[in-house]
Design a protein around this motif. Structure first.
Motif, PDB file in Angstrom:
ATOM      1  N   ALA A  86     -25.514 -25.652 -13.444  1.00 28.62           N
ATOM      2  CA  ALA A  86     -25.323 -24.347 -12.801  1.00 28.62           C
ATOM      3  C   ALA A  86     -26.338 -23.335 -13.318  1.00 28.62           C
ATOM      4  CB  ALA A  86     -23.895 -23.855 -13.039  1.00 28.62           C
ATOM      5  N   ALA A  87     -26.578 -23.338 -14.628  1.00 31.70           N
ATOM      6  CA  ALA A  87     -27.549 -22.403 -15.205  1.00 31.70           C
ATOM      7  C   ALA A  87     -28.970 -22.758 -14.774  1.00 31.70           C
ATOM      8  CB  ALA A  87     -27.441 -22.414 -16.722  1.00 31.70           C
ATOM      9  N   TYR A  88     -29.272 -24.039 -14.726  1.00 30.53           N
ATOM     10  CA  TYR A  88     -30.588 -24.526 -14.272  1.00 30.53           C
ATOM     11  C   TYR A  88     -30.854 -24.083 -12.835  1.00 30.53           C
ATOM     12  CZ  TYR A  88     -34.144 -28.090 -13.091  1.00 30.53           C
ATOM     13  OH  TYR A  88     -35.278 -28.755 -12.667  1.00 30.53           O
ATOM     14  N   GLN A  89     -29.888 -24.274 -11.964  1.00 31.85           N
ATOM     15  CA  GLN A  89     -30.066 -23.894 -10.568  1.00 31.85           C
ATOM     16  C   GLN A  89     -30.161 -22.378 -10.411  1.00 31.85           C
ATOM     17  OE1 GLN A  89     -26.950 -25.882  -8.375  1.00 31.85           O
ATOM     18  NE2 GLN A  89     -27.929 -27.884  -8.566  1.00 31.85           N
ATOM     19  N   ALA A  90     -29.419 -21.635 -11.221  1.00 35.19           N
ATOM     20  CA  ALA A  90     -29.525 -20.177 -11.163  1.00 35.19           C
ATOM     21  C   ALA A  90     -30.921 -19.722 -11.584  1.00 35.19           C
ATOM     22  CB  ALA A  90     -28.469 -19.536 -12.062  1.00 35.19           C
ATOM     23  N   TYR A  91     -31.503 -20.422 -12.574  1.00 34.14           N
ATOM     24  CA  TYR A  91     -32.871 -20.094 -12.973  1.00 34.14           C
ATOM     25  C   TYR A  91     -33.835 -20.295 -11.811  1.00 34.14           C
ATOM     26  CZ  TYR A  91     -37.538 -20.676 -14.759  1.00 34.14           C
ATOM     27  OH  TYR A  91     -38.901 -20.567 -14.918  1.00 34.14           O
ATOM     28  N   TRP A  92     -33.684 -21.403 -11.086  1.00 37.05           N
ATOM     29  CA  TRP A  92     -34.616 -21.747 -10.017  1.00 37.05           C
ATOM     30  C   TRP A  92     -34.384 -20.940  -8.740  1.00 37.05           C
ATOM     31  CZ3 TRP A  92     -39.128 -23.919  -9.852  1.00 37.05           C
ATOM     32  CH2 TRP A  92     -39.516 -24.790 -10.882  1.00 37.05           C
ATOM     33  N   ASP A  93     -33.229 -20.350  -8.582  1.00 34.33           N
ATOM     34  CA  ASP A  93     -32.879 -19.710  -7.320  1.00 34.33           C
ATOM     35  C   ASP A  93     -33.965 -18.770  -6.783  1.00 34.33           C
ATOM     36  OD1 ASP A  93     -30.738 -19.319  -5.249  1.00 34.33           O
ATOM     37  OD2 ASP A  93     -30.954 -17.246  -5.940  1.00 34.33           O
ATOM     38  N   PRO A  94     -34.521 -17.834  -7.561  1.00 34.38           N
ATOM     39  CA  PRO A  94     -35.530 -16.931  -6.987  1.00 34.38           C
ATOM     40  C   PRO A  94     -36.852 -17.614  -6.669  1.00 34.38           C
ATOM     41  CG  PRO A  94     -35.287 -16.537  -9.343  1.00 34.38           C
ATOM     42  CD  PRO A  94     -34.184 -17.477  -8.952  1.00 34.38           C
ATOM     43  N   HIS A  95     -37.043 -18.845  -7.134  1.00 37.12           N
ATOM     44  CA  HIS A  95     -38.303 -19.555  -6.886  1.00 37.12           C
ATOM     45  C   HIS A  95     -38.209 -20.542  -5.732  1.00 37.12           C
ATOM     46  CE1 HIS A  95     -39.613 -17.814 -10.651  1.00 37.12           C
ATOM     47  NE2 HIS A  95     -38.606 -18.385 -11.286  1.00 37.12           N
ATOM     48  N   THR A  96     -37.097 -20.550  -5.022  1.00 41.02           N
ATOM     49  CA  THR A  96     -36.881 -21.560  -3.984  1.00 41.02           C
ATOM     50  C   THR A  96     -36.836 -20.988  -2.570  1.00 41.02           C
ATOM     51  OG1 THR A  96     -34.466 -21.396  -4.206  1.00 41.02           O
ATOM     52  CG2 THR A  96     -35.598 -23.036  -5.573  1.00 41.02           C
ATOM     53  N   TYR A  97     -37.080 -19.708  -2.406  1.00 40.52           N
ATOM     54  CA  TYR A  97     -36.921 -19.122  -1.071  1.00 40.52           C
ATOM     55  C   TYR A  97     -37.987 -19.622  -0.107  1.00 40.52           C
ATOM     56  CZ  TYR A  97     -32.941 -16.301  -2.214  1.00 40.52           C
ATOM     57  OH  TYR A  97     -31.670 -15.922  -2.556  1.00 40.52           O
ATOM     58  N   THR A  98     -37.561 -19.889   1.116  1.00 42.73           N
ATOM     59  CA  THR A  98     -38.405 -20.488   2.136  1.00 42.73           C
ATOM     60  C   THR A  98     -39.377 -19.464   2.709  1.00 42.73           C
ATOM     61  OG1 THR A  98     -36.587 -21.993   2.674  1.00 42.73           O
ATOM     62  CG2 THR A  98     -38.356 -21.786   4.294  1.00 42.73           C
ATOM     63  N   ASP A  99     -40.602 -19.916   2.931  1.00 42.94           N
ATOM     64  CA  ASP A  99     -41.625 -19.078   3.555  1.00 42.94           C
ATOM     65  C   ASP A  99     -41.099 -18.530   4.891  1.00 42.94           C
ATOM     66  OD1 ASP A  99     -43.969 -18.420   5.279  1.00 42.94           O
ATOM     67  OD2 ASP A  99     -45.121 -19.196   3.588  1.00 42.94           O
ATOM     68  N   PRO A 100     -41.295 -17.239   5.163  1.00 46.72           N
ATOM     69  CA  PRO A 100     -40.774 -16.666   6.419  1.00 46.72           C
ATOM     70  C   PRO A 100     -41.342 -17.303   7.683  1.00 46.72           C
ATOM     71  CG  PRO A 100     -41.368 -14.925   4.870  1.00 46.72           C
ATOM     72  CD  PRO A 100     -41.867 -16.204   4.274  1.00 46.72           C
ATOM     73  N   ASP A 101     -42.485 -17.969   7.585  1.00 46.57           N
ATOM     74  CA  ASP A 101     -43.056 -18.628   8.764  1.00 46.57           C
ATOM     75  C   ASP A 101     -42.284 -19.875   9.177  1.00 46.57           C
ATOM     76  OD1 ASP A 101     -45.105 -16.783   8.990  1.00 46.57           O
ATOM     77  OD2 ASP A 101     -46.633 -18.070   8.062  1.00 46.57           O
ATOM     78  N   VAL A 102     -41.428 -20.404   8.300  1.00 48.64           N
ATOM     79  CA  VAL A 102     -40.861 -21.734   8.526  1.00 48.64           C
ATOM     80  C   VAL A 102     -39.904 -21.764   9.705  1.00 48.64           C
ATOM     81  CG1 VAL A 102     -39.338 -23.494   7.538  1.00 48.64           C
ATOM     82  CG2 VAL A 102     -41.219 -22.560   6.177  1.00 48.64           C
ATOM     83  N   VAL A 103     -38.973 -20.842   9.785  1.00 48.27           N
ATOM     84  CA  VAL A 103     -37.983 -20.898  10.871  1.00 48.27           C
ATOM     85  C   VAL A 103     -38.649 -20.815  12.245  1.00 48.27           C
ATOM     86  CG1 VAL A 103     -36.057 -19.690  11.957  1.00 48.27           C
ATOM     87  CG2 VAL A 103     -36.005 -20.163   9.506  1.00 48.27           C
ATOM     88  N   PRO A 104     -39.531 -19.834  12.509  1.00 46.57           N
ATOM     89  CA  PRO A 104     -40.177 -19.831  13.823  1.00 46.57           C
ATOM     90  C   PRO A 104     -41.065 -21.046  14.067  1.00 46.57           C
ATOM     91  CG  PRO A 104     -41.056 -18.075  12.419  1.00 46.57           C
ATOM     92  CD  PRO A 104     -39.849 -18.616  11.741  1.00 46.57           C
ATOM     93  N   LEU A 105     -41.728 -21.550  13.031  1.00 48.52           N
ATOM     94  CA  LEU A 105     -42.570 -22.729  13.197  1.00 48.52           C
ATOM     95  C   LEU A 105     -41.736 -23.951  13.528  1.00 48.52           C
ATOM     96  CD1 LEU A 105     -45.199 -24.346  12.999  1.00 48.52           C
ATOM     97  CD2 LEU A 105     -44.818 -24.475  10.516  1.00 48.52           C
ATOM     98  N   PHE A 106     -40.690 -24.219  12.765  1.00 46.22           N
ATOM     99  CA  PHE A 106     -39.841 -25.380  13.033  1.00 46.22           C
ATOM    100  C   PHE A 106     -39.205 -25.277  14.413  1.00 46.22           C
ATOM    101  CE2 PHE A 106     -38.673 -27.022   8.497  1.00 46.22           C
ATOM    102  CZ  PHE A 106     -40.010 -27.101   8.185  1.00 46.22           C
ATOM    103  N   THR A 107     -38.771 -24.076  14.778  1.00 51.15           N
ATOM    104  CA  THR A 107     -38.155 -23.884  16.095  1.00 51.15           C
ATOM    105  C   THR A 107     -39.144 -24.213  17.195  1.00 51.15           C
ATOM    106  OG1 THR A 107     -36.695 -22.163  15.208  1.00 51.15           O
ATOM    107  CG2 THR A 107     -37.031 -22.209  17.595  1.00 51.15           C
ATOM    108  N   ALA A 108     -40.374 -23.737  17.065  1.00 52.81           N
ATOM    109  CA  ALA A 108     -41.396 -23.981  18.084  1.00 52.81           C
ATOM    110  C   ALA A 108     -41.775 -25.455  18.160  1.00 52.81           C
ATOM    111  CB  ALA A 108     -42.632 -23.130  17.787  1.00 52.81           C
ATOM    112  N   LEU A 109     -41.857 -26.130  17.043  1.00 54.52           N
ATOM    113  CA  LEU A 109     -42.178 -27.560  17.055  1.00 54.52           C
ATOM    114  C   LEU A 109     -41.090 -28.349  17.778  1.00 54.52           C
ATOM    115  CD1 LEU A 109     -43.516 -28.022  13.408  1.00 54.52           C
ATOM    116  CD2 LEU A 109     -44.854 -28.237  15.514  1.00 54.52           C
ATOM    117  N   ARG A 110     -39.846 -28.053  17.472  1.00 54.69           N
ATOM    118  CA  ARG A 110     -38.754 -28.798  18.100  1.00 54.69           C
ATOM    119  C   ARG A 110     -38.646 -28.485  19.588  1.00 54.69           C
ATOM    120  NH1 ARG A 110     -33.426 -28.373  15.540  1.00 54.69           N
ATOM    121  NH2 ARG A 110     -33.123 -30.622  15.559  1.00 54.69           N
TER     122      ARG A 110
END
Length: 236
Positions: A86-110
């Motif tokens: 739990a502490a390990y994952q809390a440390y990583w949490d701010p470093h794991t956010y997805t690039d804002p381009d991903v949702v529109p890109l994945f949507t357009a590809l599909r």
């Protein structure tokens, strides 16, 4: 040549590269696991992880989080381990956010009928990656994912790429595009199996993490949004 699938690396590609002090992740785990011996635990975990990534880099052998914990002489189960995770994952949490381009890109590809896949060299379990993707509204846009913590091999081994192809239901590597930030693991590996390879050159890869050869990408994109026109041209 058309494109049936685009498969993405995760760290440094779908989530931006963040420089960190590598021992801090284990310091978070160790302090929660046993605060009276945390520095000794940090040293053991750091050594165990270093050996795991050496094997991945030189022999392309995969491992997982619990195996690293066990190699450090700890017990990867029970309340202490659960506190550490739990502490390990809390440390990583701010470093794991997805690039804002991903949702529109994945949507357009599909929308174009192009499958979306993920292939990540990782020791983290699937459920943690899916937690991150669900948090960022990405999980339902992924057609298949392979995390090397679940298989025998890491990139650039061809079997890792073939597993990712199977996960998205594609059998012809020449009809796949692979997108990644590492010239050895991602670009060299994808080209060796016959995929088109696209480099996202934003990560500062430490020398110790680089392989013995830099692959030559078919294309370079400065941001993920730039990938869609490229895929459209390749789809013809």
């Amino acid at each position: 040549m058309t494109v049936d699938a685009v498969i993405f690396d995760w760290g440094g590609t779908l989530t931006p590269w963040h420089p960190i002090e590598w021992g801090d992740q284990w310091r978070a785990y160790a302090h929660a696991y046993d605060p009276h011996h945390d520095e000794a635990i940090v040293a053991a975990l750091t050594d165990a992880e270093g050996e795991a990534w050496r094997l991945a880099r030189e022999e392309h052998k995969a491992t997982d989080f619990d195996a690293i914990v066990g190699a450090a002489g700890l017990v990867p189960s029970g309340p202490a381990h659960e506190r550490g995770v739990a502490a390990y994952q809390a440390y990583w949490d701010p470093h794991t956010y997805t690039d804002p381009d991903v949702v529109p890109l994945f949507t357009a590809l599909r929308e174009r009928g192009v499958a979306v896949g993920v292939l990540s060299n990782t020791v983290w379990p699937r459920d943690y990656h899916e937690l991150v993707f669900r948090r960022d509204a990405v999980l339902d846009l992924i057609d298949g994912a392979v995390y090397t913590s679940e298989i025998a091999w890491t990139k650039p081994h061809r079997e890792a790429f073939l597993a990712a192809m199977r996960a998205v239901g594609v059998s012809s590597p020449e009809r796949c595009v692979f997108v990644g930030d590492r010239l050895f693991d991602d670009i060299h590996g994808a080209r060796e199996v016959g995929m088109r390879a696209v480099h996202v050159p934003h990560s500062v890869i430490p020398d110790v993490q680089r392989g013995h050869v830099d692959g030559e990408p078919h294309a370079v994109v400065q941001r993920l949004a730039d990938l869609l026109p490229l895929v459209d041209r390749w789809r013809g």
